[in-house]
Scaffold this motif. Structure first.
Motif, short mmCIF file in Angstrom:
data_model
loop_
_atom_site.label_atom_id
_atom_site.label_comp_id
_atom_site.label_asym_id
_atom_site.label_seq_id
_atom_site.Cartn_x
_atom_site.Cartn_y
_atom_site.Cartn_z
N ILE A 111 0.87 -1.18 0.00
CA ILE A 111 0.00 0.00 0.00
C ILE A 111 0.90 1.23 0.00
O ILE A 111 1.83 1.33 0.80
CB ILE A 111 -0.93 0.02 1.22
CG1 ILE A 111 -1.92 -1.15 1.16
CG2 ILE A 111 -1.70 1.34 1.29
CD1 ILE A 111 -2.85 -1.24 2.34
N ASN A 112 0.66 2.14 -0.92
CA ASN A 112 1.50 3.32 -1.03
C ASN A 112 0.65 4.46 -1.54
O ASN A 112 -0.57 4.33 -1.69
CB ASN A 112 2.70 3.05 -1.95
CG ASN A 112 3.93 3.85 -1.55
OD1 ASN A 112 3.81 4.98 -1.08
ND2 ASN A 112 5.10 3.27 -1.73
N LEU A 113 1.27 5.57 -1.85
CA LEU A 113 0.54 6.79 -2.19
C LEU A 113 1.07 7.37 -3.48
O LEU A 113 2.28 7.54 -3.65
CB LEU A 113 0.68 7.82 -1.07
CG LEU A 113 -0.13 9.10 -1.21
CD1 LEU A 113 -1.59 8.82 -0.91
CD2 LEU A 113 0.41 10.18 -0.29
N TRP A 114 0.16 7.65 -4.42
CA TRP A 114 0.50 8.50 -5.54
C TRP A 114 0.39 9.94 -5.08
O TRP A 114 -0.50 10.30 -4.33
CB TRP A 114 -0.49 8.32 -6.68
CG TRP A 114 -0.26 7.18 -7.58
CD1 TRP A 114 0.88 6.87 -8.24
CD2 TRP A 114 -1.21 6.18 -7.94
NE1 TRP A 114 0.69 5.73 -8.98
CE2 TRP A 114 -0.57 5.30 -8.82
CE3 TRP A 114 -2.54 5.96 -7.60
CZ2 TRP A 114 -1.22 4.20 -9.37
CZ3 TRP A 114 -3.19 4.87 -8.15
CH2 TRP A 114 -2.53 4.01 -9.02
N SER A 115 1.26 10.77 -5.54
CA SER A 115 1.13 12.20 -5.35
C SER A 115 1.52 12.85 -6.66
O SER A 115 2.03 12.18 -7.56
CB SER A 115 2.04 12.69 -4.21
OG SER A 115 3.40 12.62 -4.61
N PRO A 116 1.31 14.16 -6.81
CA PRO A 116 1.72 14.79 -8.07
C PRO A 116 3.17 14.55 -8.42
O PRO A 116 3.54 14.54 -9.59
CB PRO A 116 1.43 16.28 -7.80
CG PRO A 116 0.29 16.26 -6.85
CD PRO A 116 0.56 15.08 -5.95
N PHE A 134 -2.83 3.64 -3.41
CA PHE A 134 -3.03 2.47 -4.24
C PHE A 134 -2.64 1.22 -3.48
O PHE A 134 -1.86 1.25 -2.53
CB PHE A 134 -2.25 2.56 -5.56
CG PHE A 134 -0.74 2.57 -5.40
CD1 PHE A 134 -0.02 1.39 -5.26
CD2 PHE A 134 -0.03 3.76 -5.43
CE1 PHE A 134 1.35 1.39 -5.12
CE2 PHE A 134 1.35 3.78 -5.28
CZ PHE A 134 2.05 2.59 -5.14
N LEU A 135 -3.22 0.10 -3.92
CA LEU A 135 -2.88 -1.22 -3.42
C LEU A 135 -2.34 -2.02 -4.58
O LEU A 135 -3.03 -2.21 -5.59
CB LEU A 135 -4.12 -1.91 -2.83
CG LEU A 135 -3.98 -3.41 -2.51
CD1 LEU A 135 -2.95 -3.65 -1.41
CD2 LEU A 135 -5.33 -4.00 -2.10
N LEU A 136 -1.10 -2.49 -4.45
CA LEU A 136 -0.47 -3.32 -5.47
C LEU A 136 -0.33 -4.72 -4.93
O LEU A 136 0.17 -4.93 -3.83
CB LEU A 136 0.91 -2.76 -5.85
CG LEU A 136 1.74 -3.64 -6.78
CD1 LEU A 136 1.13 -3.67 -8.18
CD2 LEU A 136 3.19 -3.15 -6.83
N ARG A 137 -0.80 -5.71 -5.71
CA ARG A 137 -0.65 -7.11 -5.32
C ARG A 137 0.06 -7.87 -6.44
O ARG A 137 -0.33 -7.76 -7.61
CB ARG A 137 -2.00 -7.75 -5.01
CG ARG A 137 -2.66 -7.16 -3.76
CD ARG A 137 -3.95 -7.88 -3.42
NE ARG A 137 -5.00 -7.59 -4.38
CZ ARG A 137 -6.18 -8.20 -4.38
NH1 ARG A 137 -6.44 -9.16 -3.51
NH2 ARG A 137 -7.12 -7.86 -5.26
#
Length: 677
Positions: A361-366, A466-469
């Motif tokens: 689980i991580n974060l997109w930002s500009p 976002f969640l990446l699996r």
């Protein structure tokens, strides 16, 4: 029903969480079912849900004309029936009949759910009903972005002109379909938000699994094998027709355009002098069936052996019918298959195989997004990268599945769905690229042996989590092994540009301040770092441990971390998480003494046998095993003190500590500092 190429606006009510097991259930809107029911029973009242009231706001302002909205009435099952039941004679897809709301995409998924009891029991808890302990309150569970969420509702259902506004049960006094639908409407924000949606989203929300979409206009060559394997491996399946301009229009052959269906079976039967692949499909309307070959009254059934015909054919107007695989591809546009792991991709594989998953689980930002001037090279250089290793074995037909899901912030109602995707790179060269404007993008691959990086990306400058699996197939899995394999291995070099989202995390937990204290640090570490199942096995970060960590990173000695200081800590944390996962070879969630020694060496530090034993004694459990939280505390102190000795060394070269230096170092490593008291 929306096709995978169209956009959809959703409301979400998720909570940031971790591993997503039913043992770590999240309470939607912080409502506890058992507490609320006990309270109502003690007071002799029926529950009324203030967070999803019997009001137009729960319907949604645009679902119906204003004059119809004013005529909505809310009634409890006890007002409708003398003897209502939640479930009668088991749960079946034939209990469902779609109402006025266009949520065939949800009901098609629920219809498939009724066939797979292992998933159904997760969604529909057994501790409720209209008999003992009835208090007008029910609850259902849905998977949301990595967490199972418990949604509490009251049992007041909306009616318009005396008819169900939403799904209605086929049996008049059985209410599980209507109540489950209401709980999902609450999760989505309103009934209006169920009026059009993605079948793929509903399948994932009901299982927590991985779903894949197959275009039937450009089908994979092994479509028949995929269908049979999916049916055999107890997958949830659905399909949809095209027709955005003719939604819910039934054509002459009985198929409804712009509609979602449940795939309930796929078999290969002996027909005439050969074999025939046929597909069984169910319409959530509860009526309306295919009128072509292999329908209920079709002459094709006369050429099927009587025992087989008797086992397969159900000649009723219940919305379920058979058709050939050829007609299936002609009449439908998309096939959706969902399971906990992509076992249906194992067809034809005679070996003992298992799938395992690694989640991030991580974060997109500009800063992390690819931006308007999208370029794959830019995405690789700035976005988080997650590494996995494909082992050297015969992996036919498919061995890797990548699933990327976007989620909106809690307070962002009606947020748009971004165009998201991912790149797969190998040795700094692009291998594959997938993008789509949907909630999640999932693709399956056959990858040759090697180490790959997955790079999540979005083409728009907007902040989202976002969640990446990453699902990996393991052919050498041993059924008798105590520890299943974990195929996702970190690179031997530090992650580059992978965790720039620490700024967003820092701001989230500072509570609008400019620094973070020990209590906030403890909450952050336990919420974010321990979301991985393996790292969480060794226990949570204690408040004392976090005070000790803060003291080591607090250059200003004021009991708080600035953003810059937290960034330095975050880089150390991600480095030590990679090392811990790599050295924990049996995937127990702990390091023994030999694994600790290897971890220290991998980190570029040194410790003799005396110090190693003392570290295991100080930071380990009774068996001298060290969990991740204690490992972090140990390594941060060892690194800090080693650097202090390094500075004393001539030329700054690495120093192997002498026995005298070990004795000098022990108090700092083995006992709490003054900030820990």
């Amino acid at each position: 029903m929306f096709t995978p190429d169209s956009a959809l606006t959703l409301e979400q009510g998720w909570q940031t969480g971790a591993t997503g097991s039913l043992q770590k259930l999240k309470k939607f809107n912080n409502q506890d079912f058992n507490h609320l029911r006990s309270l109502c029973l003690s007071q002799g009242v029926l529950f009324e849900d203030a967070t999803f009231p019997a009001h137009v706001s729960s319907i949604g302002p645009n679902l119906l004309p204003e004059d119809k909205l004013r005529r909505i009435q809310w009634k409890r099952p006890t007002e409708l029936q003398r003897n209502p039941y939640l479930i009668m004679d088991g749960v079946s897809r034939f209990d469902i009949m779609q109402g006025e709301i266009g949520d065939c995409w949800l009901l098609a998924a629920v219809g498939s759910l009724t066939l797979q009891k292992q998933f159904l029991e997760n969604v529909l808890p057994k501790d409720q009903g209209f008999q003992d302990g009835y208090a007008g309150i029910f609850h259902f569970r849905f998977w949301q972005y990595g967490d199972w969420v418990d949604v509490v509702i009251d049992d007041r259902l909306p009616f318009l002109n005396g008819r169900y506004l939403s799904v209605q049960p086929r049996t008049s006094n059985e209410f599980w379909p209507s109540l489950l639908e209401k709980a999902y409407a609450k999760l989505r924000g309103s009934y209006q938000n169920l009026h059009g949606g993605y079948l793929s989203d509903a399948l994932v929300d009901l299982t927590g699994g991985v779903q894949m979409e197959f275009s039937l206009k450009n089908p994979p060559p092994d479509l028949e094998e995929i269908l049979k394997a999916a049916d055999k491996s107890q997958c949830l399946m659905g399909c949809s027709t095209s027709g955005s301009l003719k939604r819910n229009i039934e054509v002459r052959n009985g198929i409804v355009q712009g509609h979602a269906y449940t795939v309930t079976g796929a078999v290969k039967i002996h027909y005439k002098n050969g074999w025939k692949h046929i597909i069984r499909i169910w319409n959530p309307w509860g009526h309306g069936e295919w009128k072509g070959p292999w329908c209920d009254d079709s002459p094709q059934w006369d050429h099927v052996e009587p025992k087989c015909r008797e086992a397969l054919l159900r000649n009723k107007d219940d919305g379920e019918f058979w058709m050939s695989c050829e007609n299936f591809q002609e009449q439908f546009s998309w096939l959706y298959v969902c399971n906990s792991t992509p076992t249906f991709l194992d067809f034809g594989d005679q070996h003992c195989t298992k799938w395992s998953v690694d989640s991030h689980i991580n974060l997109w930002s500009p800063v992390l997004a690819t931006g308007r001037n999208y370029s794959p090279a830019g995405a690789v250089s700035t976005n988080p990268q997650y590494f996995f290793k494909v082992p050297d074995y015969d992996s036919k037909p498919y061995n890797v599945v990548i699933s990327l899901m976007q989620k909106h912030a809690e307070d962002m109602h009606n947020a748009k769905t971004l165009k998201i995707g991912f790149l797969i790179t190998m040795e700094n060269s692009k291998v594959l690229e997938q993008f789509s404007r949907t909630r999640d993008v999932t693709k399956y691959f056959t990858l040759s042996p090697g180490t790959y990086a997955v790079v999540p990306a979005t083409t728009e400058d907007q902040e989202f989590e976002f969640l990446l699996r990453i699902f990996m197939k393991n052919q050498d899995y041993n059924e008798n092994s105590n520890f299943p394999p974990n195929p996702v291995l970190p690179m031997d070099v530090p992650r580059q540009n992978q965790d720039r989202s620490y700024k967003a995390l820092f701001l989230r937990y500072t509570k609008q301040g400019s620094t973070i204290d020990a209590s906030q640090l403890q909450q952050l570490l336990n919420d974010v770092i321990l979301q991985d199942e393996m790292t969480s096995l060794g226990g949570r970060f204690s408040f004392d441990s976090c005070r000790g960590i803060l003291a080591l990173m607090d250059l200003n000695s004021n009991g708080h971390l600035t953003l810059q200081e937290f960034g330095r800590l975050w880089r150390s944390l991600t480095k030590y998480m990679d090392i811990f996962n790599k050295e924990d070879r049996n995937h127990s969630g702990f390091l023994d003494v030999s694994e600790l020694k290897s971890a220290i060496q991998t980190a570029g530090l040194a410790a003799n046998e005396q110090l190693l034993c003392l570290l295991a004694l100080r930071y380990g459990d009774a068996a001298r095993r060290i969990g991740f939280s204690d490992f972090v505390c140990c390594m941060l102190r060892l690194e800090t003190m080693t650097n202090a000795f390094q500075n004393l060394a001539e030329g700054g070269s690495q120093v192997l500590m002498t026995a005298m230096e070990v004795r000098m170092l022990l108090p700092s490593l083995l006992y709490r500092s003054e900030w820990d008291q």
